[in-house]
Write a protein that holds these residues in place. Sequence first.
Motif, PDB file in Angstrom:
ATOM      1  N   GLY A   1       0.814  -1.206   0.000  1.00  0.00           N
ATOM      2  CA  GLY A   1       0.000   0.000   0.000  1.00  0.00           C
ATOM      3  C   GLY A   1       0.853   1.264   0.000  1.00  0.00           C
ATOM      4  O   GLY A   1       0.543   2.235  -0.704  1.00  0.00           O
ATOM      5  N   LEU A   2       1.924   1.249   0.774  1.00  0.00           N
ATOM      6  CA  LEU A   2       2.822   2.413   0.807  1.00  0.00           C
ATOM      7  C   LEU A   2       3.587   2.553  -0.508  1.00  0.00           C
ATOM      8  O   LEU A   2       3.880   3.677  -0.943  1.00  0.00           O
ATOM      9  N   LEU A   3       3.902   1.425  -1.143  1.00  0.00           N
ATOM     10  CA  LEU A   3       4.524   1.480  -2.470  1.00  0.00           C
ATOM     11  C   LEU A   3       3.575   2.138  -3.469  1.00  0.00           C
ATOM     12  O   LEU A   3       3.996   2.941  -4.312  1.00  0.00           O
ATOM     13  N   ALA A   4       2.294   1.822  -3.367  1.00  0.00           N
ATOM     14  CA  ALA A   4       1.299   2.472  -4.226  1.00  0.00           C
ATOM     15  C   ALA A   4       1.277   3.976  -3.976  1.00  0.00           C
ATOM     16  O   ALA A   4       1.211   4.771  -4.920  1.00  0.00           O
ATOM     17  N   ALA A   5       1.345   4.385  -2.708  1.00  0.00           N
ATOM     18  CA  ALA A   5       1.351   5.813  -2.375  1.00  0.00           C
ATOM     19  C   ALA A   5       2.585   6.504  -2.942  1.00  0.00           C
ATOM     20  O   ALA A   5       2.496   7.627  -3.455  1.00  0.00           O
ATOM     21  N   VAL A   6       3.734   5.846  -2.875  1.00  0.00           N
ATOM     22  CA  VAL A   6       4.962   6.416  -3.441  1.00  0.00           C
ATOM     23  C   VAL A   6       4.808   6.600  -4.947  1.00  0.00           C
ATOM     24  O   VAL A   6       5.230   7.620  -5.513  1.00  0.00           O
ATOM     25  N   SER A   7       4.195   5.629  -5.614  1.00  0.00           N
ATOM     26  CA  SER A   7       3.977   5.743  -7.061  1.00  0.00           C
ATOM     27  C   SER A   7       3.100   6.936  -7.395  1.00  0.00           C
ATOM     28  O   SER A   7       3.357   7.679  -8.349  1.00  0.00           O
ATOM     29  N   VAL A   8       2.044   7.144  -6.600  1.00  0.00           N
ATOM     30  CA  VAL A   8       1.168   8.294  -6.822  1.00  0.00           C
ATOM     31  C   VAL A   8       1.926   9.593  -6.588  1.00  0.00           C
ATOM     32  O   VAL A   8       1.844  10.528  -7.398  1.00  0.00           O
TER      33      VAL A   8
ATOM     34  N   GLY B   1       4.022  10.826  -9.290  1.00  0.00           N
ATOM     35  CA  GLY B   1       3.347  11.208 -10.516  1.00  0.00           C
ATOM     36  C   GLY B   1       2.985  10.067 -11.430  1.00  0.00           C
ATOM     37  O   GLY B   1       2.739  10.271 -12.624  1.00  0.00           O
ATOM     38  N   HIS B   2       2.920   8.842 -10.874  1.00  0.00           N
ATOM     39  CA  HIS B   2       2.599   7.669 -11.690  1.00  0.00           C
ATOM     40  C   HIS B   2       1.423   6.903 -11.067  1.00  0.00           C
ATOM     41  O   HIS B   2       1.580   5.755 -10.633  1.00  0.00           O
ATOM     42  N   PRO B   3       0.237   7.513 -11.007  1.00  0.00           N
ATOM     43  CA  PRO B   3      -0.893   6.859 -10.338  1.00  0.00           C
ATOM     44  C   PRO B   3      -1.309   5.546 -10.985  1.00  0.00           C
ATOM     45  O   PRO B   3      -1.785   4.642 -10.291  1.00  0.00           O
ATOM     46  N   TRP B   4      -1.158   5.425 -12.322  1.00  0.00           N
ATOM     47  CA  TRP B   4      -1.519   4.163 -12.963  1.00  0.00           C
ATOM     48  C   TRP B   4      -0.661   3.009 -12.442  1.00  0.00           C
ATOM     49  O   TRP B   4      -1.160   1.894 -12.277  1.00  0.00           O
ATOM     50  N   LEU B   5       0.630   3.298 -12.193  1.00  0.00           N
ATOM     51  CA  LEU B   5       1.514   2.255 -11.674  1.00  0.00           C
ATOM     52  C   LEU B   5       1.129   1.851 -10.255  1.00  0.00           C
ATOM     53  O   LEU B   5       1.523   0.787  -9.784  1.00  0.00           O
ATOM     54  N   ALA B   6       0.351   2.693  -9.583  1.00  0.00           N
ATOM     55  CA  ALA B   6      -0.054   2.399  -8.205  1.00  0.00           C
ATOM     56  C   ALA B   6      -1.164   1.361  -8.135  1.00  0.00           C
ATOM     57  O   ALA B   6      -1.384   0.760  -7.074  1.00  0.00           O
ATOM     58  N   LEU B   7      -1.863   1.140  -9.240  1.00  0.00           N
ATOM     59  CA  LEU B   7      -3.048   0.274  -9.188  1.00  0.00           C
ATOM     60  C   LEU B   7      -2.716  -1.158  -8.776  1.00  0.00           C
ATOM     61  O   LEU B   7      -3.406  -1.749  -7.939  1.00  0.00           O
ATOM     62  N   LEU B   8      -1.647  -1.717  -9.338  1.00  0.00           N
ATOM     63  CA  LEU B   8      -1.317  -3.108  -9.033  1.00  0.00           C
ATOM     64  C   LEU B   8      -0.925  -3.298  -7.567  1.00  0.00           C
ATOM     65  O   LEU B   8      -1.507  -4.159  -6.885  1.00  0.00           O
ATOM     66  N   PRO B   9       0.048  -2.525  -7.021  1.00  0.00           N
ATOM     67  CA  PRO B   9       0.356  -2.704  -5.597  1.00  0.00           C
ATOM     68  C   PRO B   9      -0.801  -2.334  -4.686  1.00  0.00           C
ATOM     69  O   PRO B   9      -0.967  -2.920  -3.607  1.00  0.00           O
TER      70      PRO B   9
END
Length: 205
Positions: A39-46, A49-57
């Motif tokens: 979940g924190l990896l997803a937040a880092v992706s957002v 500036g890469h919110p799409w990359l956050a979807l999988l984690p």
Amino acid sequence: MLDSTARKLIDPPLDRIGRGLAERGIAPDLITLAGLGLGLLAAVSVAAGHPWLALLPLLASRLADGLDGAVARASQATDFGGYLDITADYLFYGAIPLAFVIADPATNAISGAFLLTSFYVNGASFLGYAILAEKRGLETSAQGKKSLYFSNGILEGTETIVFFVLICAIPSIFAPAAWIFGLLCFATATLRVMAARRIFSARKD
């Protein structure tokens, strides 16, 4: 509002997987921490500036959030496991809106602050209700078997996950969506306080 329905669909497959993981000696607390890390990896992706990359984690983290309880039920649930799970959940829930604020403060700061405030108030109403319900010996399994009393509301975990997926898929809608979701969070908290007043105002004999 949707958690009880969602649980009927996802609990049977999660329980099957959970039994398999428990048989392999995988601890539920480890799954909780892995889910938090995702979940924190997803937040880092957002935030980067890469919110799409956050979807999988993000989705993987919520899968882990369901699996830790399934493993605990198949092995040995502990009070600490429930405590760790709810703490990790709230950190995750706060990290995603914060990440959108970091990514674009000019556009998202005010709406993000409003959303986080609504999360804070809604969380306080939820945890306070759980404490009083435990004190009164109340029980519910509407959202599945939990370590805490899970009071229902307009917005629950399922709606929050859907909201996070939407804003990651379409980040341009974050600001208006945050205002709407925040208002619904405040409405959920208000209704929960009203229910608590009705149920807990009487003196306990």
